[in-house]
Write an enzyme that holds these catalytic residues in place. Structure first.
Site, PDB file in Angstrom:
ATOM      1  CB  ALA A  39      -0.992   0.317   0.987  1.00 53.42           C
TER       2      ALA A  39
ATOM      3  N   GLY B 256       0.575  -5.262   0.337  1.00 49.33           N
ATOM      4  CA  GLY B 256      -0.357  -5.176  -0.417  1.00 49.33           C
ATOM      5  C   GLY B 256      -0.403  -6.150  -1.711  1.00 49.33           C
TER       6      GLY B 256
ATOM      7  CD  GLU C 102      -3.201  -7.827   2.051  1.00 54.71           C
ATOM      8  OE1 GLU C 102      -2.472  -6.776   2.107  1.00 54.71           O
ATOM      9  OE2 GLU C 102      -4.501  -8.291   2.445  1.00 54.71           O
TER      10      GLU C 102
ATOM     11  CD  GLU D 197       0.379  -5.837   5.447  1.00 58.68           C
ATOM     12  OE1 GLU D 197       1.275  -6.918   5.835  1.00 58.68           O
ATOM     13  OE2 GLU D 197       0.180  -5.827   4.417  1.00 58.68           O
TER      14      GLU D 197
HETATM   15  C1  HXC Z   1       4.645   4.338  -1.147  1.00 58.89           C
HETATM   16  C2  HXC Z   1       6.555   4.260  -1.774  1.00 58.89           C
HETATM   17  C3  HXC Z   1       6.704   2.886  -1.164  1.00 58.89           C
HETATM   18  C4  HXC Z   1       5.274   2.615  -1.036  1.00 58.89           C
HETATM   19  C5  HXC Z   1       8.635   2.059  -2.456  1.00 58.89           C
HETATM   20  N1  HXC Z   1       7.753   3.226  -2.499  1.00 58.89           N
HETATM   21  N2  HXC Z   1       7.619   1.512  -1.880  1.00 58.89           N
HETATM   22  N3  HXC Z   1       6.188   5.065  -1.484  1.00 58.89           N
HETATM   23  N4  HXC Z   1       4.755   3.735  -1.109  1.00 58.89           N
HETATM   24  N5  HXC Z   1       5.690   1.734  -0.249  1.00 58.89           N
HETATM   25  C6  HXC Z   1       8.583   4.443  -3.312  1.00 58.89           C
HETATM   26  C7  HXC Z   1       9.608   5.154  -2.237  1.00 58.89           C
HETATM   27  O1  HXC Z   1       9.334   6.389  -1.254  1.00 58.89           O
HETATM   28  C8  HXC Z   1      10.792   5.603  -3.534  1.00 58.89           C
HETATM   29  O2  HXC Z   1      10.048   6.843  -4.054  1.00 58.89           O
HETATM   30  C9  HXC Z   1      10.240   4.069  -4.401  1.00 58.89           C
HETATM   31  O3  HXC Z   1       9.093   3.888  -3.962  1.00 58.89           O
HETATM   32  C10 HXC Z   1      11.719   3.573  -4.361  1.00 58.89           C
HETATM   33  O4  HXC Z   1      11.941   3.151  -3.233  1.00 58.89           O
HETATM   34  P1  HXC Z   1      13.142   3.004  -2.215  1.00 58.89           P
HETATM   35  O5  HXC Z   1      12.853   2.253  -0.916  1.00 58.89           O
HETATM   36  O6  HXC Z   1      14.407   3.919  -2.708  1.00 58.89           O
HETATM   37  O7  HXC Z   1      14.141   1.195  -3.041  1.00 58.89           O
HETATM   38  P2  HXC Z   1      14.501   0.574  -1.625  1.00 58.89           P
HETATM   39  O8  HXC Z   1      15.689   1.710  -1.301  1.00 58.89           O
HETATM   40  O9  HXC Z   1      15.768   0.006  -3.767  1.00 58.89           O
HETATM   41  O10 HXC Z   1      13.581   0.273  -1.108  1.00 58.89           O
HETATM   42  C11 HXC Z   1      12.576  -0.752  -1.377  1.00 58.89           C
HETATM   43  C12 HXC Z   1      11.874  -1.205  -0.462  1.00 58.89           C
HETATM   44  C13 HXC Z   1      11.550   0.142   0.007  1.00 58.89           C
HETATM   45  C14 HXC Z   1      12.639  -2.242   0.527  1.00 58.89           C
HETATM   46  C15 HXC Z   1      10.797  -2.158  -0.879  1.00 58.89           C
HETATM   47  O11 HXC Z   1      10.671   1.354  -0.472  1.00 58.89           O
HETATM   48  C16 HXC Z   1      10.553  -0.356   1.185  1.00 58.89           C
HETATM   49  O12 HXC Z   1      10.129  -0.427   2.084  1.00 58.89           O
HETATM   50  N6  HXC Z   1       9.140   0.100   0.675  1.00 58.89           N
HETATM   51  C17 HXC Z   1       7.713   0.131   1.823  1.00 58.89           C
HETATM   52  C18 HXC Z   1       7.391  -1.459   1.938  1.00 58.89           C
HETATM   53  C19 HXC Z   1       5.987  -1.576   2.874  1.00 58.89           C
HETATM   54  O13 HXC Z   1       6.331  -1.399   4.023  1.00 58.89           O
HETATM   55  N7  HXC Z   1       5.501  -1.673   1.798  1.00 58.89           N
HETATM   56  C20 HXC Z   1       3.960  -1.373   2.926  1.00 58.89           C
HETATM   57  C21 HXC Z   1       3.691  -2.939   3.751  1.00 58.89           C
HETATM   58  S1  HXC Z   1       2.014  -3.363   4.357  1.00 58.89           S
HETATM   59  P3  HXC Z   1      11.071   8.681  -3.783  1.00 58.89           P
HETATM   60  O14 HXC Z   1      10.206   9.137  -4.359  1.00 58.89           O
HETATM   61  O15 HXC Z   1      11.425   8.539  -2.461  1.00 58.89           O
HETATM   62  O16 HXC Z   1      12.046   8.082  -4.465  1.00 58.89           O
HETATM   63  C22 HXC Z   1       0.622  -2.518   3.655  1.00 58.89           C
HETATM   64  C23 HXC Z   1      -0.476  -2.183   4.232  1.00 58.89           C
HETATM   65  C24 HXC Z   1      -0.274  -1.345   4.877  1.00 58.89           C
HETATM   66  O17 HXC Z   1       0.539  -3.015   1.586  1.00 58.89           O
HETATM   67  C25 HXC Z   1      -0.138  -0.401   4.852  1.00 58.89           C
HETATM   68  C26 HXC Z   1      -0.391   0.997   5.403  1.00 58.89           C
HETATM   69  C27 HXC Z   1      -0.508   2.482   4.778  1.00 58.89           C
END
Ligand code: HXC
Length: 269
Positions: free
Chosen positions: A74, A119, A122, A142
């Site tokens: 997400a 997500g 999922e 999550e």
């Molecule tokens: C919004 C995201 C994102 C996310 C990555 N990006 N994941 N933006 N929501 N879930 C964006 C980053 O901000 C960045 O944008 C660009 O994508 C590239 O990501 P980086 O972090 O620079 O890349 P990297 O260093 O390779 O790391 C990849 C990654 C990391 C390990 C996947 O991005 C990360 O941990 N993302 C979050 C993963 C996560 O926790 N997802 C939610 C899962 S829970 P910019 O503009 O800065 O370049 C879920 C349900 C609950 O889905 C959600 C609650 C709201």
């Protein structure tokens, strides 16, 4: 509440292209690792519904397009106006975007590369078959965000890999690689490498597309119901679907083709 997305958006966060009878659906937010925003939640069920009703399409293949991964979950950066718990619940019940997958009777394949988180995982779980490239990484993180999966993850994962493994992944949020995902049955196929993933997934989709479409839809219906029904109820459903198929033109065509030593040509009737 967010405003609904406008009807036409360029470029769209979900793009479709067609290869014969296979519709390739790409998530298209490469700069944000395909993070699921309101546009994706809105478009994806719409696209799936269109493809479900498109007689030229027999199999749907979902993939991460040009992004570095399938989907990083997400969109954590999405800004919403403050909502009460009741409003969140009602919004999620109204939108229920992930249910769009369950309304599709055609086979849906997920081709997963890179990050497949939250997500994103999922979404892959909601598909019928998952094929991954060796660089794929899966996790449901999550609880580390103070939440639980909200798009079926708590329900679908254990149906695929068993409750023990599901709870392990859900409680730890640990990331597993493609090999481990394959070992536990989370994905059933591994592509040779990242470059060949889409070709291999497309070849798989085309093979399935060549089979009798009604039988394919019915076998999906029966197999998906198996997770929820008693054995007796499931077998009753199977018998009914079998009987329905026994008088179809495609069933007759398959027998004719066998006798004539040629490949059957299925019309989906
Ligand atoms: C919004 C995201 C994102 C996310 C990555 N990006 N994941 N933006 N929501 N879930 C964006 C980053 O901000 C960045 O944008 C660009 O994508 C590239 O990501 P980086 O972090 O620079 O890349 P990297 O260093 O390779 O790391 C990849 C990654 C990391 C390990 C996947 O991005 C990360 O941990 N993302 C979050 C993963 C996560 O926790 N997802 C939610 C899962 S829970 P910019 O503009 O800065 O370049 C879920 C349900 C609950 O889905 C959600 C609650 C709201």
């Amino acid at each position: 509440m967010l405003n609904p997305a406008p009807a036409t958006i360029e470029p769209r966060a979900v793009e479709t292209e067609f290869h014969g009878e296979v519709a390739l659906v790409a998530l298209n937010r490469p700069d944000q690792l395909n993070a699921i925003n309101e546009e994706i939640r809105l478009l994806l069920p719409q696209v799936l519904e269109e493809l479900e009703h498109d007689d030229a399409v027999r199999v749907i293949l979902l993939h991460g397009g040009t992004a570095r991964g399938f989907c990083a979950g997400a969109d954590i950066k999405e800004i919403r106006a403050a909502e009460t718990a009741l409003q969140v619940r009602e919004r999620n019940m109204r939108r229920a975007w992930i249910d769009g997958f369950d309304r599709v009777t055609k086979p849906v394949i997920a081709a997963v590369h890179g990050h497949c988180l939250g997500g994103g995982m999922e979404m892959a779980l909601a598909c019928d078959i998952r094929i991954a490239s060796p660089d794929a990484v899966f996790a449901l993180p999550e609880t580390g965000l103070g939440l639980i999966p909200g798009a079926g993850g708590t329900q679908r994962l254990h149906r695929l890999v068993g409750q023990g493994r599901a709870l392990d992944l859900l409680l730890t949020g640990d990331r597993i690689d493609a090999a481990e995902a394959h070992r536990i049955g989370l994905v059933t196929r591994l592509a040779a490498d990242r470059q060949s993933l889409l070709d291999e997934a497309l070849a798989l989709a085309q093979r399935i597309a060549g089979r009798a479409p009604l039988a394919t839809a019915y076998v999906k219906e029966a197999a998906r119901a198996a997770g929820d029904l008693t054995l007796a109820a499931g077998q009753a459903l199977e018998r009914n679907l079998f009987a329905l198929l026994s008088t179809t033109a495609d069933k007759a065509e398959a027998a004719r083709a066998f006798k004539e030593k040629r490949k059957p040509v299925f019309g989906g009737k």
